[in-house]
Design a protein around this motif. Structure first.
Motif, short mmCIF file in Angstrom:
data_model
loop_
_atom_site.label_atom_id
_atom_site.label_comp_id
_atom_site.label_asym_id
_atom_site.label_seq_id
_atom_site.Cartn_x
_atom_site.Cartn_y
_atom_site.Cartn_z
N THR A 134 -1.96 2.42 -6.71
CA THR A 134 -2.50 1.27 -7.01
C THR A 134 -1.08 0.08 -6.78
OG1 THR A 134 -4.18 1.76 -8.38
CG2 THR A 134 -3.62 -0.60 -8.62
N TRP A 135 -0.12 0.55 -7.22
CA TRP A 135 1.01 -0.26 -7.42
C TRP A 135 1.92 -0.18 -5.93
CZ3 TRP A 135 6.30 1.99 -7.49
CH2 TRP A 135 7.25 0.98 -7.23
N ALA A 136 2.26 0.91 -5.35
CA ALA A 136 3.05 1.21 -4.47
C ALA A 136 2.13 0.86 -3.03
CB ALA A 136 3.48 2.50 -4.21
N VAL A 137 0.86 1.18 -2.92
CA VAL A 137 0.13 0.99 -1.67
C VAL A 137 -0.79 -0.27 -1.77
CG1 VAL A 137 -1.72 1.88 -0.34
CG2 VAL A 137 -0.08 3.35 -1.42
N LEU A 138 -1.13 -0.82 -2.89
CA LEU A 138 -2.05 -1.89 -2.97
C LEU A 138 -1.24 -2.93 -3.20
CD1 LEU A 138 -5.42 -0.41 -4.52
CD2 LEU A 138 -4.75 -0.82 -1.92
N GLY A 139 0.02 -2.84 -3.76
CA GLY A 139 0.73 -3.98 -4.10
C GLY A 139 0.53 -4.87 -5.16
N PHE A 140 -0.23 -4.11 -6.36
CA PHE A 140 -0.39 -4.92 -7.56
C PHE A 140 0.76 -4.68 -8.57
CE2 PHE A 140 -5.03 -4.26 -6.26
CZ PHE A 140 -5.41 -5.55 -6.47
N SER A 141 1.03 -5.66 -9.41
CA SER A 141 2.19 -5.61 -10.34
C SER A 141 1.88 -4.22 -11.13
CB SER A 141 2.25 -6.85 -11.13
OG SER A 141 1.06 -6.58 -12.10
N SER B 137 -1.81 -2.96 -12.15
CA SER B 137 -2.02 -1.42 -11.82
C SER B 137 -2.49 -0.71 -12.92
CB SER B 137 -0.76 -0.76 -10.95
OG SER B 137 -0.39 -1.32 -10.19
#
Length: 65
Positions: free
Chosen positions: A23-30, A34
């Protein structure tokens, strides 16, 4: 603690870590977002598993299993 419980706990911890990372690395959420998203889906998954287990146990009792 039984091996079943250890397996379930290990699976949950690894799943939480993997979900947060993706969620953090691929989707770019904080990182905080995430964690919130991961927690929400973890909670939904836990409730779904509990409900399905109860349904199938009830079906099994009705069939004499």
């Amino acid at each position: 603690m039984t091996m079943d419980a250890i397996e379930a706990l290990t699976n949950a911890v690894i799943g939480l870590a993997a979900s947060w990372l993706v969620t953090w690395a691929v989707l770019g959420f904080s990182p905080a977002a995430s964690a919130g998203i991961t927690g929400m889906f973890f909670g939904l998954s836990t409730v779904r598993t509990f409900v399905l287990r109860r349904v199938f146990r009830r079906i099994g009792r009705g069939r004499g299993c």
